[in-house]
Scaffold this motif. Structure first.
Motif, PDB file in Angstrom:
ATOM      1  N   ASP A   1      33.242  45.753  59.245  1.00 58.80           N
ATOM      2  CA  ASP A   1      32.248  45.723  60.320  1.00 58.80           C
ATOM      3  C   ASP A   1      32.965  45.282  61.604  1.00 58.80           C
ATOM      4  O   ASP A   1      33.279  44.094  61.773  1.00 58.80           O
ATOM      5  CB  ASP A   1      31.136  44.738  59.934  1.00 58.80           C
ATOM      6  N   SER A   2      33.250  46.241  62.465  1.00 61.99           N
ATOM      7  CA  SER A   2      34.090  45.941  63.633  1.00 61.99           C
ATOM      8  C   SER A   2      33.424  44.927  64.570  1.00 61.99           C
ATOM      9  O   SER A   2      34.097  44.088  65.172  1.00 61.99           O
ATOM     10  CB  SER A   2      34.422  47.230  64.382  1.00 61.99           C
ATOM     11  N   LYS A   3      32.110  44.976  64.655  1.00 65.89           N
ATOM     12  CA  LYS A   3      31.398  44.071  65.571  1.00 65.89           C
ATOM     13  C   LYS A   3      31.566  42.619  65.109  1.00 65.89           C
ATOM     14  O   LYS A   3      31.945  41.747  65.887  1.00 65.89           O
ATOM     15  CB  LYS A   3      29.918  44.473  65.592  1.00 65.89           C
ATOM     16  N   ARG A   4      31.322  42.399  63.816  1.00 60.99           N
ATOM     17  CA  ARG A   4      31.458  41.038  63.275  1.00 60.99           C
ATOM     18  C   ARG A   4      32.922  40.586  63.283  1.00 60.99           C
ATOM     19  O   ARG A   4      33.218  39.424  63.541  1.00 60.99           O
ATOM     20  CB  ARG A   4      30.907  40.983  61.851  1.00 60.99           C
TER      21      ARG A   4
ATOM     22  N   VAL B   1      45.218  45.097  66.694  1.00 63.15           N
ATOM     23  CA  VAL B   1      44.202  45.200  67.747  1.00 63.15           C
ATOM     24  C   VAL B   1      44.793  45.882  68.976  1.00 63.15           C
ATOM     25  O   VAL B   1      45.971  45.667  69.304  1.00 63.15           O
ATOM     26  CB  VAL B   1      43.742  43.762  68.122  1.00 63.15           C
ATOM     27  N   ILE B   2      43.983  46.697  69.647  1.00 61.73           N
ATOM     28  CA  ILE B   2      44.447  47.281  70.929  1.00 61.73           C
ATOM     29  C   ILE B   2      43.757  46.580  72.100  1.00 61.73           C
ATOM     30  O   ILE B   2      42.597  46.179  72.010  1.00 61.73           O
ATOM     31  CB  ILE B   2      44.228  48.811  70.997  1.00 61.73           C
ATOM     32  N   THR B   3      44.513  46.434  73.189  1.00 66.97           N
ATOM     33  CA  THR B   3      44.030  45.682  74.351  1.00 66.97           C
ATOM     34  C   THR B   3      44.155  46.528  75.628  1.00 66.97           C
ATOM     35  O   THR B   3      45.011  46.249  76.475  1.00 66.97           O
ATOM     36  CB  THR B   3      44.852  44.386  74.510  1.00 66.97           C
ATOM     37  N   PRO B   4      43.324  47.571  75.762  1.00 65.89           N
ATOM     38  CA  PRO B   4      43.467  48.481  76.915  1.00 65.89           C
ATOM     39  C   PRO B   4      43.363  47.765  78.261  1.00 65.89           C
ATOM     40  O   PRO B   4      43.985  48.183  79.236  1.00 65.89           O
ATOM     41  CB  PRO B   4      42.303  49.471  76.731  1.00 65.89           C
TER      42      PRO B   4
ATOM     43  N   GLY C   1      37.337  36.373  68.014  1.00 68.33           N
ATOM     44  CA  GLY C   1      37.194  35.983  69.420  1.00 68.33           C
ATOM     45  C   GLY C   1      37.728  37.040  70.380  1.00 68.33           C
ATOM     46  O   GLY C   1      38.295  36.708  71.429  1.00 68.33           O
ATOM     47  N   LEU C   2      37.565  38.315  70.006  1.00 68.62           N
ATOM     48  CA  LEU C   2      38.099  39.398  70.851  1.00 68.62           C
ATOM     49  C   LEU C   2      37.073  39.825  71.899  1.00 68.62           C
ATOM     50  O   LEU C   2      35.872  39.848  71.613  1.00 68.62           O
ATOM     51  CB  LEU C   2      38.460  40.609  69.985  1.00 68.62           C
ATOM     52  N   PRO C   3      37.559  40.192  73.100  1.00 68.01           N
ATOM     53  CA  PRO C   3      36.626  40.688  74.113  1.00 68.01           C
ATOM     54  C   PRO C   3      36.074  42.062  73.728  1.00 68.01           C
ATOM     55  O   PRO C   3      36.627  42.754  72.864  1.00 68.01           O
ATOM     56  CB  PRO C   3      37.485  40.787  75.372  1.00 68.01           C
ATOM     57  N   LYS C   4      34.999  42.441  74.411  1.00 65.69           N
ATOM     58  CA  LYS C   4      34.296  43.692  74.117  1.00 65.69           C
ATOM     59  C   LYS C   4      35.229  44.905  74.166  1.00 65.69           C
ATOM     60  O   LYS C   4      35.120  45.828  73.351  1.00 65.69           O
ATOM     61  CB  LYS C   4      33.172  43.838  75.151  1.00 65.69           C
TER      62      LYS C   4
ATOM     63  N   GLU D   1      47.869  43.609  69.856  1.00 62.01           N
ATOM     64  CA  GLU D   1      47.943  42.210  69.442  1.00 62.01           C
ATOM     65  C   GLU D   1      47.803  42.195  67.928  1.00 62.01           C
ATOM     66  O   GLU D   1      47.123  43.050  67.354  1.00 62.01           O
ATOM     67  CB  GLU D   1      46.780  41.395  70.037  1.00 62.01           C
ATOM     68  N   PHE D   2      48.437  41.222  67.306  1.00 64.74           N
ATOM     69  CA  PHE D   2      48.379  41.104  65.850  1.00 64.74           C
ATOM     70  C   PHE D   2      47.753  39.756  65.519  1.00 64.74           C
ATOM     71  O   PHE D   2      48.350  38.719  65.813  1.00 64.74           O
ATOM     72  CB  PHE D   2      49.782  41.233  65.242  1.00 64.74           C
ATOM     73  N   HIS D   3      46.552  39.792  64.981  1.00 62.61           N
ATOM     74  CA  HIS D   3      45.821  38.546  64.714  1.00 62.61           C
ATOM     75  C   HIS D   3      45.939  38.168  63.252  1.00 62.61           C
ATOM     76  O   HIS D   3      45.465  38.898  62.379  1.00 62.61           O
ATOM     77  CB  HIS D   3      44.349  38.704  65.117  1.00 62.61           C
ATOM     78  N   ARG D   4      46.548  37.020  63.011  1.00 64.12           N
ATOM     79  CA  ARG D   4      46.760  36.540  61.638  1.00 64.12           C
ATOM     80  C   ARG D   4      45.596  35.656  61.205  1.00 64.12           C
ATOM     81  O   ARG D   4      45.242  34.717  61.907  1.00 64.12           O
ATOM     82  CB  ARG D   4      48.062  35.746  61.565  1.00 64.12           C
TER      83      ARG D   4
END
Ligand SMILES: Cc1cc2nc3c(=O)[nH]c(=O)nc-3n(C[C@H](O)[C@H](O)[C@H](O)COP(=O)(O)O)c2cc1C
Length: 242
Positions: free
Chosen positions: A196-199, A85-88, A205-208, A52-55
């Motif tokens: 900071d990947s977590k923040r 973003v990757i969405t496994p 709004g990405l899932p874990k 996914e590509f988040h703008r």
């Protein structure tokens, strides 16, 4: 088609990682939209398109993400930030989409090629992509791959974390296509893994289970935004013929 495209060489040479963009210059956000539509055409593993590509366009959200990118100039002075973003967790629907595509393409054919293609998306892909929280399925696949691999060539990258690498490869290729397309539009970019990947995931709004491959900042270069002459190790040290 076998024509040469000398323009491509120029494009490669003119792309630089830009750390300071011209904030007074006009920025056409549609150029980002067009470049992302080209990025979608990048090669990707088994055509699963688990990306996914988040703008991030608005001033407020962009400032927040720039801070999350450790306040780097490349992020702070950008007109737009794009997270690759990757969405496994979307593997199932993508495998079904590919299987449906094959069924349609083969139009009821039942020969060996059609069967093999369907089996790939209906059996092999689910076998490799299905994972549990702890990655135990992956450990099982790793042992199986080792055993089968004693007698014949076998893919070894079958664990849960191997799959992450696989998806990041494809997502990186999309990011590269995007950066080249932006250069062709006359704009500049900087790929960043310093964040900071977590923040960042929380802000987007990405899932874990999603992961950010990199964040690419976009804008128009300033001369001082290119930090040094381009330098690379000697080709003979890294281009090796066998
Ligand atoms: C995966 C990846 C992550 C990177 N992360 C950063 C970063 O966080 N900050 C930065 O300023 N540059 C970053 N870069 C840019 C590299 O430093 C740059 O590509 C390299 O120095 C070569 O320069 P060039 O892109 O101008 O040819 C990153 C590049 C890649 C491919």
């Amino acid at each position: 088609m076998s024509e040469h495209h000398p323009y491509f060489n120029d494009l490669i040479h003119s792309r630089r990682s830009v750390r300071k963009y011209d904030q007074h210059s006009e920025f056409d956000h549609d150029a980002v939209a067009r470049s992302l539509e080209l990025a979608v055409l990048s090669p990707n593993s088994s055509n699963m398109q688990l990306w996914e590509f988040h703008r991030v366009i608005s001033d407020n959200e962009r400032d927040q993400l720039a801070n999350i990118c450790m306040g780097q100039n490349a992020a702070k002075t950008a007109n737009e930030l794009v997270a690759f973003v990757i969405t496994p967790y979307k593997w199932k629907s993508r495998a079904e989409m590919n299987a449906a595509q094959i069924r349609q393409a083969f139009d009821g054919r039942e020969d060996a090629t059609a069967k093999r293609a369907l089996k790939y998306y209906e059996k092999l892909i689910p076998f490799v992509y299905r994972n549990d929280q702890l990655g135990l399925f992956g450990v099982g696949r790793k042992i199986l791959s080792y055993c089968l691999g004693i007698k014949k060539p076998m893919v070894r990258e079958v664990s849960k974390s191997d799959l992450r690498v696989c998806l990041h490869k494809s997502s990186s290729l999309a990011a590269m296509t995007f950066m080249m397309a932006m250069r062709a539009e006359g704009y500049d970019t900087c790929p960043m893994e310093g964040f900071d990947s977590k923040r960042a995931k929380k802000l987007l709004g990405l899932p874990k289970e999603a992961e950010i491959t990199m964040i690419v900042s976009c804008g128009r270069r300033t001369e001082e935004g290119i930090y040094s002459e381009r330098h690379r190790v000697p080709n003979q040290d890294i281009i090796i013929s066998h």
